[in-house]
Design a protein around this motif. Structure first.
Motif, short mmCIF file in Angstrom:
data_model
loop_
_atom_site.label_atom_id
_atom_site.label_comp_id
_atom_site.label_asym_id
_atom_site.label_seq_id
_atom_site.Cartn_x
_atom_site.Cartn_y
_atom_site.Cartn_z
N SER A 26 0.91 -1.33 0.00
CA SER A 26 0.11 0.20 -0.02
C SER A 26 0.86 1.38 0.18
CB SER A 26 -1.01 0.09 1.29
OG SER A 26 -0.10 0.33 2.43
N GLY A 27 1.86 1.16 0.10
CA GLY A 27 2.97 2.09 0.18
C GLY A 27 3.76 2.47 -1.07
N ALA A 28 4.05 3.71 -1.50
CA ALA A 28 5.02 4.12 -2.31
C ALA A 28 4.53 3.47 -3.84
CB ALA A 28 6.32 3.73 -2.13
N SER A 29 5.56 3.44 -4.63
CA SER A 29 5.37 2.67 -5.99
C SER A 29 6.11 1.69 -6.08
CB SER A 29 5.93 4.09 -7.17
OG SER A 29 7.08 4.22 -6.91
N THR A 30 6.00 1.03 -7.10
CA THR A 30 6.55 -0.33 -7.47
C THR A 30 7.99 0.19 -7.60
OG1 THR A 30 4.91 -1.43 -8.46
CG2 THR A 30 6.92 -2.15 -9.12
N GLN A 31 8.77 1.22 -8.28
CA GLN A 31 9.96 1.60 -8.42
C GLN A 31 10.71 1.58 -7.00
OE1 GLN A 31 7.45 2.88 -10.19
NE2 GLN A 31 7.86 2.80 -12.19
N LEU A 32 9.83 2.31 -6.08
CA LEU A 32 10.48 2.62 -4.77
C LEU A 32 10.57 1.37 -4.10
CD1 LEU A 32 8.84 6.18 -3.88
CD2 LEU A 32 11.32 5.86 -4.52
#
Length: 333
Positions: free
Chosen positions: A100-106
């Motif tokens: 649920s947090g940040a983006s896939t890249q992060l």
């Protein structure tokens, strides 16, 4: 960008030795995923004189132990942890919290220990100029009488700081129960996860129980509760790339229609990952009913204090608990 010294450690012992040898250990930092450190360095909020890269020290394994506990290396990425089959099957609240947090890249770069050590997202802390006790001790807290709707707490705050802890992962971990393993020049020690993040009190610049020269090496999750079910619920203004306004990690186990065990933790409303023994005590040993869940949700926000714009979080925190419990236990009669 300010000048700093960059070093790459080959193993844990070398990483610790490099920091211990620094003339300014408090201004020497470990570089893991870098998703927070590089951001705050570019904002000129963090100004390390020395950066020690720990990518090659080998702390990147997840081990399921014979007693059901899980040992997680500090450098395990958020993506690896969230997608691990054992975590998905036995600790779904943790997997859901991370995803649920940040983006896939992060998530592909961010690490377990980095997530635990991340700094607050308060705009006054990050702007580099506003009075902020966390950034410059003794200058005051601009958020108390300022803009405090989104990333400011109604639980665990003080007159010196009301910034919320930003992690979703840590909310699930404090509900599950965990132990942090750290290592420094004086050897190794274990710290209970629940006491690791400190309340701001009179010293908001002291955020964790970690000493300046220590490094988190592993996190060990407690064994799952027998026959437990869990979920993470995150409430926010939008569903992508947004920090929590209120969230809950809930774990429950049933004996027939009676709640045998309950774990409840909150995020987005508190200055540290917030476990609620009051709410857990309300539920334990009781048959499920709407009135019971409502009572537990209210107990979870015991002691909450509004600072104006963020007052809505008191009811929203209750909703985060109530809706999560209802989801796990079914619509109570």
């Amino acid at each position: 960008m300010r000048n700093f010294h960059y070093m790459r450690a080959a193993d844990i012992d070398q990483a610790i030795a490099l920091r211990a040898q620094s003339a300014q250990p408090a201004e020497t930092v470990f570089l893991a995923g870098g998703t927070m450190l590089l951001d705050l360095m570019k904002l000129d909020v963090m100004r390390p004189v020395q950066v020690i890269d720990i990518h090659r020290v080998g702390l990147d394994r997840i081990e399921v132990l014979d007693d059901g506990r899980v040992r997680i290396g500090a450098m395990v990425t958020n993506t690896e942890l969230a997608r691990h089959p054992h975590i998905v099957a036995h600790h779904p609240s943790l997997s859901q919290a991370i995803l649920s947090g940040a983006s896939t890249q992060l998530r592909n770069k961010a690490t377990t220990a980095g997530n635990i050590m991340q700094r607050v997202r308060c705009g006054y802390f990050r702007d580099g100029v506003s009075p902020c006790n966390k950034r410059e001790p003794g200058t005051g807290c601009s958020a108390i009488d300022g803009l405090n709707r989104n990333v400011h707490a109604v639980l665990g705050g003080s007159e010196h700081c009301i910034a919320t802890h930003p992690s979703d992962m840590c909310v699930a971990m404090i509900a599950i129960g965990a132990t942090l393993h750290v290592q420094g020049p004086n050897g190794k020690r274990d710290l209970p996860f629940e006491g690791f993040h400190l309340l701001p009190g009179d010293t908001p610049w002291k955020e964790t129980a970690l000493d300046d020269k220590e490094l988190i090496t592993h996190v060990t999750l407690d064994a799952p509760i027998p026959d437990g079910r869990s979920a993470y619920l995150k409430l926010r203004d939008r569903t992508s790339y947004q920090f929590s306004l209120a969230s809950s990690a809930v774990i429950v186990a049933m004996d027939g229609k009676t709640i045998r065990e309950a774990r409840i933790a909150l995020g987005g409303v508190s200055t540290r990952p917030w476990r609620s023994p009051d709410a857990e005590a309300v539920l334990r040993g009781q048959p499920v009913s709407e009135a019971l869940l409502s009572k537990a949700a209210a107990a979870a926000m015991t002691g909450a204090k509004s600072y104006g714009q963020n007052g809505f979080k008191i009811l929203l925190g209750q909703q985060a608990v109530m809706r999560n419990l209802s989801k796990l236990l079914g619509s109570p009669s």
